[in-house]
Design an enzyme around this catalytic site. Structure first.
Site, PDB file in Angstrom:
ATOM      1  N   GLY A  89     -62.230  61.687 100.136  1.00 59.28           N
ATOM      2  CA  GLY A  89     -61.491  60.628 100.827  1.00 59.28           C
ATOM      3  C   GLY A  89     -62.432  59.748 101.637  1.00 59.28           C
ATOM      4  N   ARG A 117     -53.729  61.025  97.770  1.00 59.16           N
ATOM      5  CA  ARG A 117     -53.913  60.794  99.215  1.00 59.16           C
ATOM      6  C   ARG A 117     -53.649  59.340  99.612  1.00 59.16           C
ATOM      7  NH1 ARG A 117     -59.158  63.773 101.168  1.00 59.16           N
ATOM      8  NH2 ARG A 117     -58.184  63.283 103.178  1.00 59.16           N
ATOM      9  N   SER A 160     -57.882  57.774 112.611  1.00 58.17           N
ATOM     10  CA  SER A 160     -58.737  58.120 111.475  1.00 58.17           C
ATOM     11  C   SER A 160     -60.104  57.477 111.608  1.00 58.17           C
ATOM     12  CB  SER A 160     -58.087  57.666 110.163  1.00 58.17           C
ATOM     13  OG  SER A 160     -59.050  57.706 109.127  1.00 58.17           O
ATOM     14  N   ASP A 312     -60.581  69.023 111.231  1.00 60.00           N
ATOM     15  CA  ASP A 312     -61.191  69.792 110.132  1.00 60.00           C
ATOM     16  C   ASP A 312     -61.364  71.278 110.468  1.00 60.00           C
ATOM     17  OD1 ASP A 312     -61.314  67.529 108.581  1.00 60.00           O
ATOM     18  OD2 ASP A 312     -63.395  67.064 109.104  1.00 60.00           O
TER      19      ASP A 312
HETATM   20  C1  S3P Z   1     -63.947  62.170 108.547  1.00 55.85           C
HETATM   21  C2  S3P Z   1     -62.788  61.975 109.263  1.00 55.85           C
HETATM   22  C3  S3P Z   1     -61.624  62.840 109.141  1.00 55.85           C
HETATM   23  C4  S3P Z   1     -62.009  64.189 108.562  1.00 55.85           C
HETATM   24  C5  S3P Z   1     -62.870  64.073 107.352  1.00 55.85           C
HETATM   25  C6  S3P Z   1     -64.142  63.321 107.667  1.00 55.85           C
HETATM   26  C7  S3P Z   1     -65.026  61.191 108.700  1.00 55.85           C
HETATM   27  O1  S3P Z   1     -60.681  62.242 108.293  1.00 55.85           O
HETATM   28  O2  S3P Z   1     -60.849  64.937 108.255  1.00 55.85           O
HETATM   29  O3  S3P Z   1     -63.209  65.363 106.868  1.00 55.85           O
HETATM   30  O4  S3P Z   1     -66.165  61.464 108.288  1.00 55.85           O
HETATM   31  O5  S3P Z   1     -64.758  60.119 109.245  1.00 55.85           O
HETATM   32  P1  S3P Z   1     -59.667  61.102 108.810  1.00 55.85           P
HETATM   33  O6  S3P Z   1     -60.449  59.898 109.149  1.00 55.85           O
HETATM   34  O7  S3P Z   1     -58.743  60.861 107.650  1.00 55.85           O
HETATM   35  O8  S3P Z   1     -58.966  61.721 109.966  1.00 55.85           O
END
Ligand code: S3P
Length: 426
Positions: A89, A117, A160, A312
């Site tokens: 993601g 997602r 996020s 996480d």
């Molecule tokens: C991350 C942010 C989080 C986290 C992902 C890594 C990042 O996700 O769960 O493992 O590196 O910015 P979200 O931005 O969807 O909360």
């Protein structure tokens, strides 16, 4: 197959942090001049980011754990194929901010989990900046037609860090000053990395109402960096150590960024003794060596800003919850339902298979303490953090635990099971 352990002892040097590795690889690609990234994450997710950057015309080479990137500057080349983000993601959401500002169209695809997602969280603001994005009702694949972007003033409806970084990266390509407001503070690696690569950003607020501003048209320059050890991967070993009174673990050169380190406060509150030495700062990221010792296991409630800060790490905290004295309650963590798997449902299902009592809620879990668990046949739900969380829970169960699809650990930490075996005493 994980067998019960008597104790945890030794030293674990973690591969580079996943969040930082993604961002450095992306920014090194659009910077001018070479970058040298030592201790780059060994996870498949960060390899997906590198593969996307190569398709966008960025040359890089891997030598042991080091990635040498030849920065192209802000103009990338049209990809000959779809940008395959795999399970990541972070790759899809953050690279979309970069390709939105290019003079070509890109298709972004992912595996089955990523294809489920939510992406409207980046589609809405990037569209407002002028990019054209087609999706499958807000889910991947994404067709992104880049444009001359205009800056926006945007308050993020979801907490996020991926979205925040996406918009800051897009802001680099935009005409004018982009302003992003987050009501819940999320990890700041995007801001820290942009500054490391030479960009100027203004930020104020800090807690609630954190505001970041970035001017478009800034040029980045390559860096030489050593990426700190991944704190979210360390979480599995820290929780394993917390399970055993008298355990002793050393974790050298670990990321200690305050927007990521809430886990350490929580673990200290539930009973882990933690000493930090050799604090240092590398390109704005705090690093330290951790010495931990297990000493009892009390309960705790995780809610509000803590749930966002620990997003996480909640699966592994929940997986050890039955072994605490008072149990663990998690609230305000609805985001866990749209991660690599529905992590609330996955944790509840596996804990129940191990004989635990669990109350599953829409936005969290309530897990009573003082429970005795037995080994069972579990599913990783093809989610790396679920596989690793239950390997830790299995250390204190009675009997053996079989985790199906455990190889998903390689998404963030290919050496996890080998390293766990090295530090556990049978
Ligand atoms: C991350 C942010 C989080 C986290 C992902 C890594 C990042 O996700 O769960 O493992 O590196 O910015 P979200 O931005 O969807 O909360």
């Amino acid at each position: 197959m994980v067998r019960p352990a008597r104790n945890v002892r030794g030293s674990v040097r973690l591969p580079g942090d996943k969040s930082i590795s993604h961002r450095y690889a992306m920014l090194a690609g659009i910077a001018e001049g070479p970058s040298r990234l030592e201790n780059y994450s060994t996870g498949a997710d960060c390899a997906s980011t590198l593969a996307c950057m190569r398709l966008l015309g960025v040359a890089w080479e891997q030598k042991d754990g080091t990635i040498e990137v030849q920065g192209r500057g802000p103009s990338l080349t049209a990809p000959a194929d779809a940008l395959d983000c795999g399970n990541s993601g972070s790759t899809m959401r953050m690279v979309s901010g970069i390709v939105a500002g290019q003079k070509f169209s890109s298709e972004m695809i992912g595996d089955e989990s990523l294809s489920r997602r939510p992406m409207e969280r980046v589609i809405t603001p990037l569209s407002a900046m002028g990019a054209q994005i087609a999706s499958q009702a807000g889910k991947p694949p994404l067709q992104i037609t880049g444009a001359a972007l205009k800056a926006i003033d945007y308050t993020m409806p979801v907490a996020s860090a991926q979205v925040k970084s996406c918009l800051l990266f897009a802001g680099l390509f935009a005409d004018g000053e982009t302003r992003i407001v987050e009501s819940m503070r999320t990890r700041d690696h995007g801001e820290v990395a942009l500054r490391a690569f030479g960009a100027t950003l203004e930020s104020k607020g800090g807690g609630q109402g954190n505001e970041i501003r970035i001017r478009g048209g800034q040029r980045l320059r390559g860096i030489e960096a050593r990426i700190p050890g991944d704190l979210s991967s360390a979480a599995f070993f820290l929780c394993a150590a917390a399970l055993f009174r008298g355990s002793q673990l050393t974790l050298p050169s670990l990321l200690m960024n305050p927007t990521r380190a809430r886990l350490l406060d929580i673990l200290m509150q539930i009973g882990l003794r933690i000493t930090v030495t050799q604090l240092d700062e590398i390109h704005g990221e705090l690093v330290g060596t951790l010495q931990v010792e297990g000493a009892g296991l009390k309960g705790i409630t995780i809610a509000g800003a803590d749930s966002a800060a620990l997003i996480d790490e909640i699966p592994v905290l929940a997986a050890i919850a039955p072994y605490t004295e008072q149990g663990i309650e998690v609230r305000d963590a609805r985001e866990l339902r749209v991660k690599e798997s529905d992590r609330i449902a996955a944790v509840a299902a596996n804990l129940r298979l191990m004989g635990a009592q669990v109350e599953e809620r829409e936005d969290g879990l309530k897990i009573p303490g003082g429970q005795i668990l037995h080994g069972a046949e579990l599913d990783s739900f093809d989610d790396h953090r679920i596989a690793m969380a239950f390997a830790v829970a299995a250390l204190r169960a009675e009997g053996e635990t079989l985790i199906r699809g455990a190889d998903s650990a390689a998404i963030s930490y290919p050496a996890f099971f080998r390293t766990l075996e090295e530090v556990t005493e049978p």
